[in-house]
Design a protein around this motif. Structure first.
Motif, PDB file in Angstrom:
ATOM      1  N   CYS A 214      -9.135 -46.779 -71.739  1.00 35.18           N
ATOM      2  CA  CYS A 214      -8.178 -45.676 -71.641  1.00 35.18           C
ATOM      3  C   CYS A 214      -8.156 -45.020 -70.263  1.00 35.18           C
ATOM      4  O   CYS A 214      -7.084 -44.830 -69.678  1.00 35.18           O
ATOM      5  N   GLY A 215      -9.322 -44.655 -69.733  1.00 33.04           N
ATOM      6  CA  GLY A 215      -9.371 -43.913 -68.485  1.00 33.04           C
ATOM      7  C   GLY A 215      -8.706 -44.632 -67.328  1.00 33.04           C
ATOM      8  O   GLY A 215      -7.751 -44.121 -66.720  1.00 33.04           O
ATOM      9  N   PRO A 216      -9.165 -45.837 -67.001  1.00 37.08           N
ATOM     10  CA  PRO A 216      -8.558 -46.554 -65.870  1.00 37.08           C
ATOM     11  C   PRO A 216      -7.089 -46.893 -66.096  1.00 37.08           C
ATOM     12  O   PRO A 216      -6.271 -46.784 -65.184  1.00 37.08           O
ATOM     13  N   GLU A 217      -6.744 -47.321 -67.319  1.00 37.50           N
ATOM     14  CA  GLU A 217      -5.359 -47.713 -67.577  1.00 37.50           C
ATOM     15  C   GLU A 217      -4.412 -46.521 -67.510  1.00 37.50           C
ATOM     16  O   GLU A 217      -3.315 -46.616 -66.931  1.00 37.50           O
ATOM     17  N   ALA A 218      -4.816 -45.400 -68.102  1.00 36.39           N
ATOM     18  CA  ALA A 218      -3.952 -44.216 -68.086  1.00 36.39           C
ATOM     19  C   ALA A 218      -3.771 -43.694 -66.666  1.00 36.39           C
ATOM     20  O   ALA A 218      -2.668 -43.287 -66.277  1.00 36.39           O
ATOM     21  N   ALA A 219      -4.846 -43.694 -65.885  1.00 36.27           N
ATOM     22  CA  ALA A 219      -4.740 -43.240 -64.498  1.00 36.27           C
ATOM     23  C   ALA A 219      -3.820 -44.150 -63.698  1.00 36.27           C
ATOM     24  O   ALA A 219      -2.949 -43.681 -62.947  1.00 36.27           O
ATOM     25  N   ALA A 220      -3.976 -45.458 -63.857  1.00 39.19           N
ATOM     26  CA  ALA A 220      -3.129 -46.400 -63.126  1.00 39.19           C
ATOM     27  C   ALA A 220      -1.666 -46.242 -63.525  1.00 39.19           C
ATOM     28  O   ALA A 220      -0.771 -46.287 -62.666  1.00 39.19           O
ATOM     29  N   GLN A 221      -1.430 -46.032 -64.812  1.00 41.01           N
ATOM     30  CA  GLN A 221      -0.055 -45.869 -65.283  1.00 41.01           C
ATOM     31  C   GLN A 221       0.562 -44.589 -64.727  1.00 41.01           C
ATOM     32  O   GLN A 221       1.708 -44.593 -64.259  1.00 41.01           O
TER      33      GLN A 221
END
Length: 454
Positions: free
Chosen positions: A207-214
């Motif tokens: 969640c953390g990396p994907e949400a930040a990248a998005q």
């Protein structure tokens, strides 16, 4: 919790006591008067009319004593009638109640700003301004960010709540009851996905990396980083459901902001002043914002809020561009100085952690036995459970409402939250005695078992 510290202890008996139904006859009489005087747009979670409060209890006009798991929405962290707070306010009221700091200033305003500059995250040079409410603080933070950067756009996040004024309604994610039919809204506000671990499509670990990248990708493509004045975020989403962003999300946003001249604004209105087991919630991952907004727990129930930020940003605004008639009222400033002393001397950061150590295991045990609890989350004394239909992640606001009614009728004040209305949030005063904390959890257990069986 530490037993040596007693300065903030209430003189009220720290006990749950029910002598009538909830609400009782006198509260119902007052509610009838209210209907003729106050519009229904001003709601109340539990219409019991309070005469006294302190420690971990609220006493109503019918003589009932209820356990308080709400703290006036994270305001009375040091208790509703803290002796040090009350004493300093009484003494100040005998000297003067108002002059307007913008007309003839006074020392307590300066002292509160000095304390905020010292206590908020980061060891850089800071400045603070004092205002009246969390919404006013957020509005001023956006004003300052736009002024300092010369940029128009503001980025906010799903599930965020920032206030009820025109701009802060725009920043807020949830339509009902906060935004419905109050538009049109302010321009140049853009909403991004929040790292919501329980509901992230690929699971909490990603969640953390994907949400930040998005979020960063959408900001870059849809707005342009050079057009963004500020990213405004709650380190833990409050009204949105006590959503604790997945690890790495906030640091990634902070790094993106630094690299692109965007000001990071931490909305610590609900999370600040020891509530989460740190003095400020963004400290948990070492995030140092450019601007911090505070309110709620700052002054023990008196209206006060603040914006604290880097000196090079705060000093840019021209004289007269910031302020307000009541901002930094002397009574509220004295209350804030008392609150900060109570937090330090009462070791309330540690007390908040202790509350979490008691609540979280018991709530997780409940979740293991009741599939209606989809998620248990939070830090310190800012804890929540999300209720769903068993076997799914479908929100169950009806069950949430039934549990709340059962708790209220049993003498436990609890609050709801969440974009879907399916979160029970727990905000006990940091000075609540442990026996009341455990009794409140017993009542919650009974309410959950009774409502799920029925």
């Amino acid at each position: 919790m530490t037993s040596e510290y007693t300065a903030g202890v209430s003189e009220l008996p720290q006990e749950r006591r029910l002598v009538t139904e909830i609400p009782g006859p006198r509260s119902r009489e007052l509610q009838q008067r209210r209907v003729g005087a106050v519009p229904p747009g001003v709601g109340s979670t539990l219409p019991v009319y309070v005469t006294d409060a302190g420690g971990g209890v609220l006493v109503d006009v019918d003589g009932n004593s209820l356990i308080d798991f709400g703290s006036g929405i994270a305001v009375t962290n040091v208790g509703n009638a803290n002796p040090r707070v009350a004493g300093r306010v009484r003494e100040q009221a005998g000297r003067f109640t108002h002059t307007c700091f913008m007309v003839t200033p006074y020392e307590s305003y300066v002292a509160v700003c000095e304390a905020l500059n010292r206590l908020t995250p980061g060891d850089h040079d800071k400045r603070s301004i004092l205002v009246n409410s969390g919404a006013e603080a957020v509005e001023n933070a956006v004003k300052i960010a736009r002024y300092a950067t010369g940029r128009p756009a503001v980025v906010v996040f799903d599930h965020g709540y920032h206030g009820r004024t025109l701009l802060t309604m725009t920043l807020t994610a949830k339509n009902m009851p906060y935004k419905h039919r109050f538009g049109p809204y302010a321009p140049e506000v853009y909403r991004m996905p929040l790292a919501y671990p329980y509901r992230w499509p690929t699971g909490p670990d990603n969640c953390g990396p994907e949400a930040a990248a998005q979020a960063i990708d959408q900001i870059t493509k849809q707005i342009g980083a050079d057009n963004v004045a500020a990213v405004v975020i709650e380190p833990i989403a409050g009204e949105g459901g006590f959503i604790e962003p997945a690890p790495g999300f906030l640091p990634a946003l902070a790094e993106f902001c630094r690299a692109n001249g965007i000001l990071l604004v931490a909305d610590e209105v609900q999370t600040g002043f020891a509530r989460t087991g740190d003095l400020f919630a963004c400290e948990h991952e070492g995030v140092v914002p450019d601007l911090v907004t505070t309110a709620k727990g700052i002054a023990g129930g008196l209206p006060l809020a603040a914006v604290t930020g880097r000196a090079d940003i705060m000093d840019k605004v021209h004289p007269g561009g910031l302020g307000g008639t009541y901002g930094g009222n002397p009574l509220a400033c004295e209350a804030a100085l008392a609150v900060l002393a109570e937090i330090e001397e009462g070791k309330l950061v540690e007390r908040a952690r202790r509350i979490g150590e008691i609540m979280l295991p018991r709530l997780r045990d409940l979740a293991a036995r009741h599939p209606q609890i989809g998620d248990v989350r939070g830090r310190g004394a800012m804890i929540a459970i999300e209720l769903v239909r068993p076997g799914t992640k479908d929100p169950d606001p009806d069950l949430t409402a039934r549990i709340v009614r059962h708790c209220h009728q049993s003498g436990l004040l609890v609050l709801t939250a969440g974009t879907y209305g399916n979160v029970l949030r727990f905000l006990p005063p940091l000075v609540i005695p442990e026996h009341l904390l455990n009794e409140g959890l017993d009542i919650l257990t009974e309410a959950l078992e009774a409502t799920t069986q029925s």
